[in-house]
Design a protein around this motif. Structure first.
Motif, PDB file in Angstrom:
ATOM      1  N   UNK A 297     121.848   7.522  62.534  1.00 36.66           N
ATOM      2  CA  UNK A 297     120.802   7.276  61.547  1.00 36.66           C
ATOM      3  C   UNK A 297     119.459   7.051  62.249  1.00 36.66           C
ATOM      4  N   UNK A 298     118.405   7.559  61.632  1.00 36.20           N
ATOM      5  CA  UNK A 298     117.059   7.243  62.080  1.00 36.20           C
ATOM      6  C   UNK A 298     116.480   8.101  63.179  1.00 36.20           C
ATOM      7  N   UNK A 299     117.241   9.098  63.665  1.00 36.73           N
ATOM      8  CA  UNK A 299     116.706   9.968  64.717  1.00 36.73           C
ATOM      9  C   UNK A 299     116.982  11.428  64.394  1.00 36.73           C
ATOM     10  N   UNK A 300     116.210  12.288  65.030  1.00 33.83           N
ATOM     11  CA  UNK A 300     116.422  13.724  64.942  1.00 33.83           C
ATOM     12  C   UNK A 300     116.294  14.276  66.360  1.00 33.83           C
ATOM     13  N   UNK A 301     117.423  14.586  66.957  1.00 33.40           N
ATOM     14  CA  UNK A 301     117.439  15.114  68.324  1.00 33.40           C
ATOM     15  C   UNK A 301     117.221  16.626  68.285  1.00 33.40           C
TER      16      UNK A 301
END
Length: 188
Positions: free
Chosen positions: A76-80
């Motif tokens: 949750x909360x990131x976009x790699x």
């Protein structure tokens, strides 16, 4: 000691008033509330993680997507960066940011004696959406702080970590790079 027990009980009651499973997965406000409730529950010592396992048990699919057996978890909360995505370097060249992000998650998890993931439901594909810690350290925060993932700005996660990475021109911040959502639009 008595004060501590009372405070813990009050925090536990407040945190359990809203169950994480009652929050809509796609609602950014609900996700933010979930993480705040998780913090309150951790302070009170009452939250049960979705799972707690040694880090080497995980399989890394992408920088923000891990698996344990048939259980699939999106951080949750990131976009790699996407698997085939490459990022711009400050010298005008490209670097394998997706591979680096994936390798870093693998390194963080494999070196951890204990990984805990706290779920907030599932995404439309049935994958769990969770915040995971490796020996108590937030994996998503670490990736963002090292410039290996973008923060979810809509939900307001990891913005201080992103600001530090950007100020240091780390990873994805060393040169203008297309965010994964935009990259997916052009390459899918």
């Amino acid at each position: 000691m008595m004060k501590r027990t009372i405070v813990g009980a009050v925090l536990a009651i407040a945190a359990n008033t809203v169950s994480a499973q009652e929050l809509p997965v796609s609602d950014p406000i609900s996700a933010k509330i979930f993480l705040e409730l998780r913090s309150i529950q951790q302070l009170a010592g009452v939250i049960d993680p979705l799972l707690t396992v040694p880090g080497e048990a995980f399989r890394i699919i992408e920088g923000d997507f891990i698996a344990l057996g048939a259980l699939r978890i999106r951080l949750v909360g990131i976009d790699a960066p996407e698997i085939a995505q490459r990022c711009n370097r400050s010298d005008g060249g490209l670097w394998e940011c997706a591979a680096k992000s994936e390798d870093r998650v693998r390194e963080i998890l494999r070196s951890a004696e204990r990984v805990e993931c706290f779920g907030n439901g599932r995404d439309p594909y049935g994958y769990y959406i969770a915040s995971c810690t490796a020996d108590g350290e937030d994996v998503g925060a670490r990736l963002v702080e090292e410039g290996l993932a973008w923060p979810d700005e809509e939900q307001g996660y990891y913005l201080p970590e992103a600001a530090r990475a950007q100020a240091g021109s780390l990873g994805i911040w060393q040169a203008e790079t297309e965010r994964p959502a935009e990259w997916r639009k052009q390459h899918n």
